[in-house]
Design an enzyme around this catalytic site. Structure first.
Site, PDB file in Angstrom:
ATOM      1  CE  LYS A   1      64.995  52.274  36.583  1.00 18.67           C
ATOM      2  NZ  LYS A   1      65.806  52.868  36.698  1.00 18.67           N
TER       3      LYS A   1
ATOM      4  CB  SER B   1      71.671  60.346  39.886  1.00 16.18           C
ATOM      5  OG  SER B   1      70.938  58.981  39.898  1.00 16.18           O
ATOM      6  N   GLY B   2      69.963  61.734  42.150  1.00 13.47           N
ATOM      7  CA  GLY B   2      68.365  62.033  41.930  1.00 13.47           C
ATOM      8  C   GLY B   2      66.971  60.578  40.893  1.00 13.47           C
ATOM      9  N   GLY B   3      67.956  59.483  40.675  1.00 16.22           N
ATOM     10  CA  GLY B   3      66.967  58.632  40.095  1.00 16.22           C
ATOM     11  C   GLY B   3      66.980  57.255  41.327  1.00 16.22           C
TER      12      GLY B   3
ATOM     13  CB  CYS C   1      71.207  31.449  27.562  1.00 12.14           C
ATOM     14  SG  CYS C   1      72.440  32.213  25.903  1.00 12.14           S
ATOM     15  CE1 TYR C   2      79.359  29.409  28.597  1.00 10.11           C
ATOM     16  CE2 TYR C   2      78.560  30.012  30.724  1.00 10.11           C
ATOM     17  CZ  TYR C   2      79.600  28.577  30.253  1.00 10.11           C
ATOM     18  OH  TYR C   2      80.794  28.629  30.365  1.00 10.11           O
TER      19      TYR C   2
ATOM     20  CG  ASP D   1      68.698  52.443  38.777  1.00 13.43           C
ATOM     21  OD1 ASP D   1      67.846  52.214  39.787  1.00 13.43           O
ATOM     22  OD2 ASP D   1      69.515  52.637  37.991  1.00 13.43           O
ATOM     23  CB  SER D   2      71.948  56.839  42.694  1.00  9.25           C
ATOM     24  OG  SER D   2      71.050  57.805  42.720  1.00  9.25           O
TER      25      SER D   2
ATOM     26  N   GLY E   1      77.820  34.103  31.941  1.00 10.55           N
ATOM     27  CA  GLY E   1      78.961  33.287  31.285  1.00 10.55           C
ATOM     28  C   GLY E   1      79.243  34.054  30.157  1.00 10.55           C
TER      29      GLY E   1
ATOM     30  CD  GLU F   1      67.077  35.916  31.027  1.00  4.82           C
ATOM     31  OE1 GLU F   1      66.089  35.048  30.910  1.00  4.82           O
ATOM     32  OE2 GLU F   1      68.840  36.243  30.285  1.00  4.82           O
TER      33      GLU F   1
ATOM     34  CG  HIS G   1      68.147  35.527  27.023  1.00  3.62           C
ATOM     35  ND1 HIS G   1      68.980  35.359  28.779  1.00  3.62           N
ATOM     36  CD2 HIS G   1      68.757  35.138  26.523  1.00  3.62           C
ATOM     37  CE1 HIS G   1      70.387  34.810  27.631  1.00  3.62           C
ATOM     38  NE2 HIS G   1      70.618  35.048  26.305  1.00  3.62           N
TER      39      HIS G   1
END
Ligand code: XMP
Length: 464
Positions: free
Chosen positions: A320, A174-176, A32-33, A178-179, A5, A122, A120
């Protein structure tokens, strides 16, 4: 659970909490918030701190008997990031924990099962954060731990299908990891409506470009268009030595190439991006707003607006390690799932100074040796990331009977949780010796190897 937030729950336009939810008897956890919102809406009081508290702090648990802190030691390290603080508790609440600068670091109302933490839980820097989250979920809210990645896949696929309808989407590979995972998930949902574009900028590690294309085409059967832009990137990098200008030159070249490739695919309405949850929260922290730009990260940011594409970000809620788990469920091969983080600008930021074909060859060959040797070593913990850097230093050496005057290669290996902070890996001397000997013997143009023993901070992981 309430978290994230705007920066301050004191501001008049802070969102309201649904009173019906608070009155319903459902257990609530504010982070937190989120805790500040709870305090404000339940009749407590907030104050603005003179100086925001950001970074590590020592948590003192006052209510050791509270189910929220079951199994958490009396003192432990937590991560703080707040500008407001709870000054007066709402009725029915007790202070469960505090830090030196934050009197109410946790509050709870046992009867209504409403809890909050100012820190936090997390992030990896909070030592017992996972335990606190698990305590709330299973100990207090009694939520059964029956979530499985397979259900995430089913839900995501349904969501992607309803968003895309019959429209076309593109994704920059990208080879990574995530993508790769984002593209695979979208392809599962809409099949041939997705086209992937792989921009070969010539700055990947040895064998990688071929591996990426072969994996996505032959193993995953994705529609992949390969753009050979190697010459264009070399041209864009000619004579550029400044690290920031290098990153910007590569970013611009990438956007130009990708745009051209995308325009050649008719009827595209969506752009698939592998944005992760840490990217989402990082762009909202006070640090990222006020902080100095340390490095321009290379991504396709800005593209959606330029090309008026709508974004599809199926990994926005994942960390990740969850993306890696999802990749495995989707059947991605291990080399992709386990790929080390690699900067978007590639080897260009691992060549200090001018990027030329010859210097690319040197860093690529040295990097392959570093990876081969560390991959094969039984290390515990295994370093998180490791690579070679070509420095602009040349030094005198002796090889055979002759004098040499050649390049210095630096080896960097780090341990880390997430790349935000890192320590240099204590590699065994025999392993360092093997790496050094092999680089000097096998890579033409190198006569000296140094090992980087700097942590982050004060250094960064990459040299540029
Ligand atoms: P630094 O050098 O900032 O790196 O300490 C932290 C982590 O981020 C990776 N890195 C990048 N990743 N695009 C990326 O996607 C980039 O431009 C980029 N630059 C650095 C780096 O390899 C490390 O894991």
């Amino acid at each position: 659970m309430l978290s994230g937030g705007p920066e301050s729950a004191l501001v008049p336009d802070a969102p309201d909490l649904d009173p019906a939810m608070l009155a319903s008897g459902i257990p609530v956890f504010g982070i937190c918030y989120g805790m500040q919102l709870l305090a404000r809406h339940l009749g407590g009081e907030l104050v603005k701190l003179e100086r925001a508290e950001y970074g590590p702090a020592v948590l003192q648990v006052a209510a050791r008997e509270s189910p929220l802190f079951a199994g958490v030691p009396a003192t432990s390290r937590v991560w703080m990031s707040h500008g407001d603080s709870v000054a007066r508790l709402p009725a029915g609440f007790a202070t469960l924990a505090s830090t030196e600068r934050c009197a109410v670091a946790s509050m709870g109302d046992t009867v209504r099962r409403i809890y909050g933490v100012q820190f936090h839980p997390e992030v990896a820097h909070t030592e017992h954060g996972r335990a606190v989250l698990a305590n709330f979920l299973s100990g207090i809210a009694e939520v059964p731990a029956d979530w499985a990645m397979e259900s995430f896949v089913d839900e995501s696929i349904a969501g992607i299908r309803s968003t895309l309808g019959s429209a076309r989407a593109i994704c920059a590979l990208s080879g990574g990891v995530d993508s790769a995972v984002a593209a695979t998930l979208v392809a599962r949902a809409v099949g041939e409506q997705l086209t992937c574009v792989f921009v070969d900028h010539g700055l990947l590690r040895a064998g990688e470009a071929e591996q990426v294309v072969a994996t996505f085409r032959d193993v995953l059967h994705l529609d992949v268009r390969v753009v050979d832009a190697r010459a264009r990137f070399m041209q864009a990098l000619r004579g550029v030595e400044d690290p920031e200008r290098k990153r910007i030159a590569i970013g611009h070249a990438f956007i130009g190439v990708f745009e051209e490739a995308a325009r050649a695919i008719p009827g595209v309405r969506f752009l698939v991006q592998g944005t992760l949850y840490p990217d989402v929260i990082e762009s909202k922290t006070p640090m990222s707003k006020a902080g100095h730009k340390i490095k321009s990260h290379h991504n396709v940011g800005g593209l959606p607006e330029r090309m008026s594409l709508e974004l599809v970000e199926p990994l926005r809620s994942l960390f990740k390690d969850e993306v890696r788990a999802l990749g495995r469920v989707l059947g991605l091969p291990e080399p992709i799932v386990n790929r080390q983080p690699f900067p978007g600008p590639g080897l260009a930021v691992r060549i200090i100074g001018d990027v030329t074909q010859e210097r690319l060859r040197i860093v690529r060959e040295a990097d392959a040796i570093v990876r081969e040797e560390i991959d094969a070593a039984p290390l515990d913990p295994h370093p998180w990331q490791y690579f070679a850097v070509l420095t602009p230093v040349r030094s005198v050496g002796v090889m055979g009977d002759g004098r040499t005057y050649a390049n210095l290669v630096a080896v960097r290996a780090i341990t880390s949780e997430d790349g935000m902070t890192a320590d240099w890996a204590r590699l065994p001397p025999e392993l360092l010796e093997r790496i050094s000997t092999r680089i000097v013997n096998e890579v033409r143009g190198v006569n000296r190897v140094a090992y980087d023993i700097t942590s982050k901070p004060p250094a960064t992981v990459e040299w540029e």
